[in-house]
Design a protein around this motif. Structure first.
Motif, PDB file in Angstrom:
ATOM      1  N   LEU A 184     -21.137 -53.811  56.200  1.00 56.94           N
ATOM      2  CA  LEU A 184     -21.407 -53.988  54.774  1.00 56.94           C
ATOM      3  C   LEU A 184     -22.246 -55.238  54.536  1.00 56.94           C
ATOM      4  N   ASP A 185     -21.889 -56.341  55.184  1.00 59.19           N
ATOM      5  CA  ASP A 185     -22.635 -57.588  54.997  1.00 59.19           C
ATOM      6  C   ASP A 185     -24.050 -57.494  55.561  1.00 59.19           C
ATOM      7  N   ALA A 186     -24.236 -56.644  56.566  1.00 60.08           N
ATOM      8  CA  ALA A 186     -25.567 -56.458  57.154  1.00 60.08           C
ATOM      9  C   ALA A 186     -26.422 -55.482  56.344  1.00 60.08           C
ATOM     10  N   GLY A 187     -25.814 -54.831  55.360  1.00 64.65           N
ATOM     11  CA  GLY A 187     -26.553 -53.853  54.575  1.00 64.65           C
ATOM     12  C   GLY A 187     -26.615 -52.478  55.194  1.00 64.65           C
ATOM     13  N   ASP A 188     -25.864 -52.262  56.268  1.00 65.61           N
ATOM     14  CA  ASP A 188     -25.860 -50.956  56.933  1.00 65.61           C
ATOM     15  C   ASP A 188     -24.962 -49.955  56.222  1.00 65.61           C
ATOM     16  N   LEU A 189     -24.002 -50.449  55.451  1.00 66.13           N
ATOM     17  CA  LEU A 189     -23.140 -49.610  54.623  1.00 66.13           C
ATOM     18  C   LEU A 189     -23.213 -50.099  53.185  1.00 66.13           C
ATOM     19  N   ARG A 190     -23.025 -49.168  52.250  1.00 64.01           N
ATOM     20  CA  ARG A 190     -22.986 -49.510  50.835  1.00 64.01           C
ATOM     21  C   ARG A 190     -21.662 -49.059  50.234  1.00 64.01           C
ATOM     22  N   ALA A 191     -21.165 -49.858  49.301  1.00 60.74           N
ATOM     23  CA  ALA A 191     -19.929 -49.528  48.596  1.00 60.74           C
ATOM     24  C   ALA A 191     -20.251 -49.202  47.138  1.00 60.74           C
ATOM     25  N   PHE A 192     -19.386 -48.413  46.519  1.00 57.57           N
ATOM     26  CA  PHE A 192     -19.644 -47.947  45.157  1.00 57.57           C
ATOM     27  C   PHE A 192     -18.358 -48.012  44.332  1.00 57.57           C
ATOM     28  N   VAL A 193     -18.497 -48.378  43.062  1.00 56.26           N
ATOM     29  CA  VAL A 193     -17.378 -48.394  42.128  1.00 56.26           C
ATOM     30  C   VAL A 193     -17.619 -47.334  41.064  1.00 56.26           C
ATOM     31  N   LYS A 194     -16.710 -46.396  40.950  1.00 51.55           N
ATOM     32  CA  LYS A 194     -16.848 -45.359  39.918  1.00 51.55           C
ATOM     33  C   LYS A 194     -16.507 -45.910  38.541  1.00 51.55           C
ATOM     34  N   ALA A 195     -15.463 -46.729  38.465  1.00 48.59           N
ATOM     35  CA  ALA A 195     -15.058 -47.340  37.208  1.00 48.59           C
ATOM     36  C   ALA A 195     -14.119 -48.496  37.517  1.00 48.59           C
ATOM     37  N   SER A 196     -14.047 -49.450  36.587  1.00 49.60           N
ATOM     38  CA  SER A 196     -13.130 -50.578  36.725  1.00 49.60           C
ATOM     39  C   SER A 196     -12.318 -50.682  35.450  1.00 49.60           C
ATOM     40  N   ILE A 197     -10.994 -50.724  35.585  1.00 55.89           N
ATOM     41  CA  ILE A 197     -10.111 -50.766  34.420  1.00 55.89           C
ATOM     42  C   ILE A 197      -9.073 -51.863  34.616  1.00 55.89           C
ATOM     43  N   PRO A 198      -8.529 -52.403  33.529  1.00 56.64           N
ATOM     44  CA  PRO A 198      -7.496 -53.444  33.652  1.00 56.64           C
ATOM     45  C   PRO A 198      -6.167 -52.858  34.117  1.00 56.64           C
ATOM     46  N   LEU A 199      -5.317 -53.728  34.631  1.00 53.75           N
ATOM     47  CA  LEU A 199      -4.043 -53.312  35.209  1.00 53.75           C
ATOM     48  C   LEU A 199      -3.187 -52.521  34.225  1.00 53.75           C
ATOM     49  N   ASN A 200      -3.227 -52.912  32.951  1.00 49.67           N
ATOM     50  CA  ASN A 200      -2.357 -52.225  31.988  1.00 49.67           C
ATOM     51  C   ASN A 200      -2.817 -50.802  31.671  1.00 49.67           C
ATOM     52  N   GLU A 201      -4.009 -50.434  32.156  1.00 46.00           N
ATOM     53  CA  GLU A 201      -4.488 -49.071  31.965  1.00 46.00           C
ATOM     54  C   GLU A 201      -4.396 -48.242  33.251  1.00 46.00           C
ATOM     55  N   ALA A 202      -3.662 -48.747  34.229  1.00 46.53           N
ATOM     56  CA  ALA A 202      -3.543 -48.046  35.508  1.00 46.53           C
ATOM     57  C   ALA A 202      -3.088 -46.592  35.372  1.00 46.53           C
ATOM     58  N   PRO A 203      -2.147 -46.271  34.497  1.00 48.50           N
ATOM     59  CA  PRO A 203      -1.743 -44.867  34.378  1.00 48.50           C
ATOM     60  C   PRO A 203      -2.910 -43.918  34.099  1.00 48.50           C
ATOM     61  N   ALA A 204      -3.924 -44.407  33.380  1.00 53.25           N
ATOM     62  CA  ALA A 204      -5.084 -43.558  33.084  1.00 53.25           C
ATOM     63  C   ALA A 204      -5.844 -43.204  34.350  1.00 53.25           C
ATOM     64  N   ALA A 205      -5.881 -44.137  35.301  1.00 52.90           N
ATOM     65  CA  ALA A 205      -6.576 -43.858  36.563  1.00 52.90           C
ATOM     66  C   ALA A 205      -5.863 -42.774  37.351  1.00 52.90           C
ATOM     67  N   TYR A 206      -4.549 -42.847  37.389  1.00 58.17           N
ATOM     68  CA  TYR A 206      -3.774 -41.870  38.153  1.00 58.17           C
ATOM     69  C   TYR A 206      -3.751 -40.492  37.488  1.00 58.17           C
ATOM     70  N   SER A 207      -3.868 -40.465  36.163  1.00 55.06           N
ATOM     71  CA  SER A 207      -3.811 -39.185  35.449  1.00 55.06           C
ATOM     72  C   SER A 207      -5.173 -38.547  35.252  1.00 55.06           C
ATOM     73  N   GLY A 208      -6.248 -39.252  35.643  1.00 54.33           N
ATOM     74  CA  GLY A 208      -7.591 -38.714  35.478  1.00 54.33           C
ATOM     75  C   GLY A 208      -8.137 -38.879  34.077  1.00 54.33           C
ATOM     76  N   ALA A 209      -7.568 -39.796  33.311  1.00 59.73           N
ATOM     77  CA  ALA A 209      -7.968 -39.951  31.914  1.00 59.73           C
ATOM     78  C   ALA A 209      -9.023 -41.024  31.695  1.00 59.73           C
ATOM     79  N   VAL A 210      -9.557 -41.625  32.765  1.00 53.05           N
ATOM     80  CA  VAL A 210     -10.600 -42.638  32.613  1.00 53.05           C
ATOM     81  C   VAL A 210     -11.896 -41.941  32.232  1.00 53.05           C
ATOM     82  N   SER A 211     -12.447 -42.298  31.081  1.00 50.75           N
ATOM     83  CA  SER A 211     -13.624 -41.586  30.579  1.00 50.75           C
ATOM     84  C   SER A 211     -14.931 -42.246  30.984  1.00 50.75           C
ATOM     85  N   GLU A 212     -14.957 -43.571  31.060  1.00 49.22           N
ATOM     86  CA  GLU A 212     -16.197 -44.279  31.373  1.00 49.22           C
ATOM     87  C   GLU A 212     -16.314 -44.486  32.883  1.00 49.22           C
ATOM     88  N   LYS A 213     -17.211 -43.719  33.513  1.00 51.25           N
ATOM     89  CA  LYS A 213     -17.396 -43.794  34.962  1.00 51.25           C
ATOM     90  C   LYS A 213     -18.865 -44.046  35.285  1.00 51.25           C
TER      91      LYS A 213
END
Length: 225
Positions: A184-213
């Motif tokens: 990753l540091d060499a640039g040979d692999l890339r990482a991706f984030v689909k969405a970032s949410i605060p801890l208090n909204e964790a249930p939405a991540a597990y239930s598939g209710a996160v709308s902004e991706k």
């Protein structure tokens, strides 16, 4: 030290401000990645690494078919197989085809309009994250001596001996995390984030209710510093 890693599947989870872990489950975080990006890596990259190299013993020059190439695990499988100098064929929807090609796939088959077994020819390795009918149809495209690995959840309780032998669950591995961080540091692999949410909204991540991706990768639960 800033670290990244994953806990054992069968111990308590880590959706919290703090967690207890073991040294072999973590490694130093890739210096080029934010904590948010680094958090997406371990489960996906370790699963791809262990499936391709530990289980399937993928060799340079071999042909590998990766199902669901834009998925959170498969996107690492495509990158790792390409970097290993394998010939990478992936299935993906048409809207994700360009993304999967940029990851390193030489061929992308639109699974919505084509049956992969009519397009792919024979391959040495199949990496399956889809399961079901896709997995069942994958056996026919393997060369003699070909290897199939699957991480599809519906394979875990199977009575089919072939599928039982192909199924695996990722394990923590510090040595592999160290090597993945280097890539990753060499640039040979890339990482991706689909969405970032605060801890208090964790249930939405597990239930598939996160709308902004944002697109690809995993959903990250961010803890305020």
């Amino acid at each position: 030290d800033e670290v990244y890693g994953m806990n054992d599947w069968f111990s308590d989870g880590a959706t919290a401000e703090f967690c207890i872990t073991l040294p072999h489950s973590i490694a130093r975080k890739p210096t080029s990645l934010t904590h948010e990006l680094a958090a997406t890596v371990p489960i996906g990259a370790l699963t791809a690494w262990q499936g391709l190299f530990d289980r399937a013993q993928l060799q340079s020059g071999e042909r590998v078919l990766i199902h669901g190439g834009a998925g959170a695990v498969a996107l690492y499988a495509v990158q790792l197989a390409h970097r290993h100098k394998a010939h990478v064929i992936a299935t993906a929807s048409a809207r994700n085809a360009d993304f999967v090609r940029k990851l390193g796939a030489e061929e992308v088959i639109d699974y919505q309009t084509s049956r992969f077994e009519d397009q792919v020819g024979k391959v040495d390795v199949v990496f399956d994250g889809v399961g079901g009918e896709t997995l069942n149809r994958s056996w026919m495209v393997l060369n003699r001596g070909g290897r199939l690995v699957t991480i599809a959840a519906d394979s875990e309780g199977t009575t089919d001996p072939r599928v039982k032998g192909a199924f695996f669950i990722v394990e923590p591995n510090q040595k592999q995390l160290v090597e993945i961080a280097k890539q990753l540091d060499a640039g040979d692999l890339r990482a991706f984030v689909k969405a970032s949410i605060p801890l208090n909204e964790a249930p939405a991540a597990y239930s598939g209710a996160v709308s902004e991706k944002r697109g690809y990768g995993k959903i990250v639960i961010a803890v305020a510093a």
